[in-house]
Scaffold this motif. Structure first.
Motif, PDB file in Angstrom:
ATOM      1  N   ILE A  39      17.098  22.002  14.350  1.00  0.00           N
ATOM      2  CA  ILE A  39      16.653  20.744  14.500  1.00  0.00           C
ATOM      3  C   ILE A  39      15.097  20.736  13.719  1.00  0.00           C
ATOM      4  O   ILE A  39      14.775  19.991  13.011  1.00  0.00           O
ATOM      5  CB  ILE A  39      16.227  20.072  15.713  1.00  0.00           C
ATOM      6  CG1 ILE A  39      17.443  19.927  16.425  1.00  0.00           C
ATOM      7  CG2 ILE A  39      15.211  18.768  15.813  1.00  0.00           C
ATOM      8  CD1 ILE A  39      17.314  19.483  18.029  1.00  0.00           C
ATOM      9  N   PRO A  42      15.774  21.218   9.284  1.00  0.00           N
ATOM     10  CA  PRO A  42      15.676  19.982   8.401  1.00  0.00           C
ATOM     11  C   PRO A  42      14.007  19.252   8.273  1.00  0.00           C
ATOM     12  O   PRO A  42      13.765  18.822   7.351  1.00  0.00           O
ATOM     13  CB  PRO A  42      16.334  18.915   9.197  1.00  0.00           C
ATOM     14  CG  PRO A  42      17.538  19.812   9.903  1.00  0.00           C
ATOM     15  CD  PRO A  42      16.734  21.116  10.416  1.00  0.00           C
ATOM     16  N   GLY A  43      13.370  19.420   9.620  1.00  0.00           N
ATOM     17  CA  GLY A  43      11.815  18.637   9.462  1.00  0.00           C
ATOM     18  C   GLY A  43      11.152  19.759   8.582  1.00  0.00           C
ATOM     19  O   GLY A  43      10.548  19.107   7.697  1.00  0.00           O
ATOM     20  N   PRO A  62      10.854  11.236   9.096  1.00  0.00           N
ATOM     21  CA  PRO A  62      11.764  12.136   9.896  1.00  0.00           C
ATOM     22  C   PRO A  62      11.500  13.339   9.911  1.00  0.00           C
ATOM     23  O   PRO A  62      11.711  14.175  11.064  1.00  0.00           O
ATOM     24  CB  PRO A  62      13.003  11.796   9.013  1.00  0.00           C
ATOM     25  CG  PRO A  62      12.761  11.403   7.674  1.00  0.00           C
ATOM     26  CD  PRO A  62      11.348  10.746   7.923  1.00  0.00           C
ATOM     27  N   LEU A  66      11.338  15.308  13.665  1.00  0.00           N
ATOM     28  CA  LEU A  66      12.218  16.369  13.917  1.00  0.00           C
ATOM     29  C   LEU A  66      11.351  17.547  14.310  1.00  0.00           C
ATOM     30  O   LEU A  66      11.897  18.371  15.218  1.00  0.00           O
ATOM     31  CB  LEU A  66      13.129  16.645  12.666  1.00  0.00           C
ATOM     32  CG  LEU A  66      14.119  15.687  12.259  1.00  0.00           C
ATOM     33  CD1 LEU A  66      14.947  16.048  11.224  1.00  0.00           C
ATOM     34  CD2 LEU A  66      15.181  15.954  13.519  1.00  0.00           C
ATOM     35  N   TYR A  69      10.108  17.115  17.897  1.00  0.00           N
ATOM     36  CA  TYR A  69      11.298  17.192  18.885  1.00  0.00           C
ATOM     37  C   TYR A  69      11.791  18.549  19.097  1.00  0.00           C
ATOM     38  O   TYR A  69      12.214  19.066  20.334  1.00  0.00           O
ATOM     39  CB  TYR A  69      12.577  16.291  18.459  1.00  0.00           C
ATOM     40  CG  TYR A  69      12.311  14.869  18.577  1.00  0.00           C
ATOM     41  CD1 TYR A  69      10.969  14.252  19.052  1.00  0.00           C
ATOM     42  CD2 TYR A  69      13.357  13.946  18.276  1.00  0.00           C
ATOM     43  CE1 TYR A  69      10.870  12.920  18.961  1.00  0.00           C
ATOM     44  CE2 TYR A  69      13.259  12.658  18.324  1.00  0.00           C
ATOM     45  CZ  TYR A  69      11.863  12.009  18.676  1.00  0.00           C
ATOM     46  OH  TYR A  69      11.673  10.649  18.942  1.00  0.00           O
ATOM     47  N   SER A  70      11.583  19.268  18.099  1.00  0.00           N
ATOM     48  CA  SER A  70      12.164  20.763  18.194  1.00  0.00           C
ATOM     49  C   SER A  70      11.186  21.337  18.940  1.00  0.00           C
ATOM     50  O   SER A  70      11.602  22.375  19.792  1.00  0.00           O
ATOM     51  CB  SER A  70      12.422  21.364  16.829  1.00  0.00           C
ATOM     52  OG  SER A  70      11.182  21.687  16.114  1.00  0.00           O
TER      53      SER A  70
END
Length: 160
Positions: A39, A42-43, A62, A66, A69-70
């Motif tokens: 995750i 990609p961020g 995004p 990301l 959240y990660s």
């Protein structure tokens, strides 16, 4: 021919080591602990592509979500998933981070983006405070009572 046997022998030893590590559970342990990397990457790539001037600033939203959240998932992997009972407002905060990055790095974004980011951050802060009060609030109350009691004892004159 001897050189070819040496290379094949190294490949076979490498395969055997990988199979042994898999059988011992090393890969499942690392996969269970480090899955938030999938995750996070990609961020980070979104941020890299924006700062490399490949993609527009919109990818920062995004990307920020990301990354946030990660980090939450890493925290929960390390300290246990019970922490999610007070970390869940981080899902709202992740959107606020993405919108704030968009406002910060895109000079064409309007004030509405900053306003939305601040409103979401404030809502997230309120929910963090409520979640903290419901999960660890008793310890906060104990601390306040102890400080108040010690303060009253220390400021009172010694005469009973």
């Amino acid at each position: 021919m001897a050189r070819n046997n040496y290379s094949v022998g190294l490949v076979l030893i490498g395969i055997a080591v990988i199979l042994l590590l898999g059988k011992l559970g090393v890969f499942s342990f690392l996969g269970g602990l480090l899955w938030p990397v999938f995750i996070l990457l990609p961020g980070v790539v979104f941020h890299f592509l924006y700062f490399s001037r490949v993609l527009p600033a919109g990818v920062l939203v995004p990307g920020g979500i990301l990354v946030t959240y990660s980090l939450m998932f890493f925290f929960c992997n390390i300290f246990g998933w019970g922490a999610m009972s007070y970390l869940w407002p981080g899902f709202i905060f992740g959107v606020a981070v993405g919108l704030y990055e968009l406002h910060l790095f895109d000079r064409h974004s309007g004030k509405g983006v900053l306003t939305a980011a601040m409103i979401l951050a404030a809502i997230s802060a309120v929910f963090f405070a409520l979640a903290f009060m419901f999960t660890a609030g008793i310890y906060f109350i104990i601390f306040v009572l102890l400080v108040a009691g010690v303060g009253l004892i220390m400021t009172r004159k010694r005469g009973w």
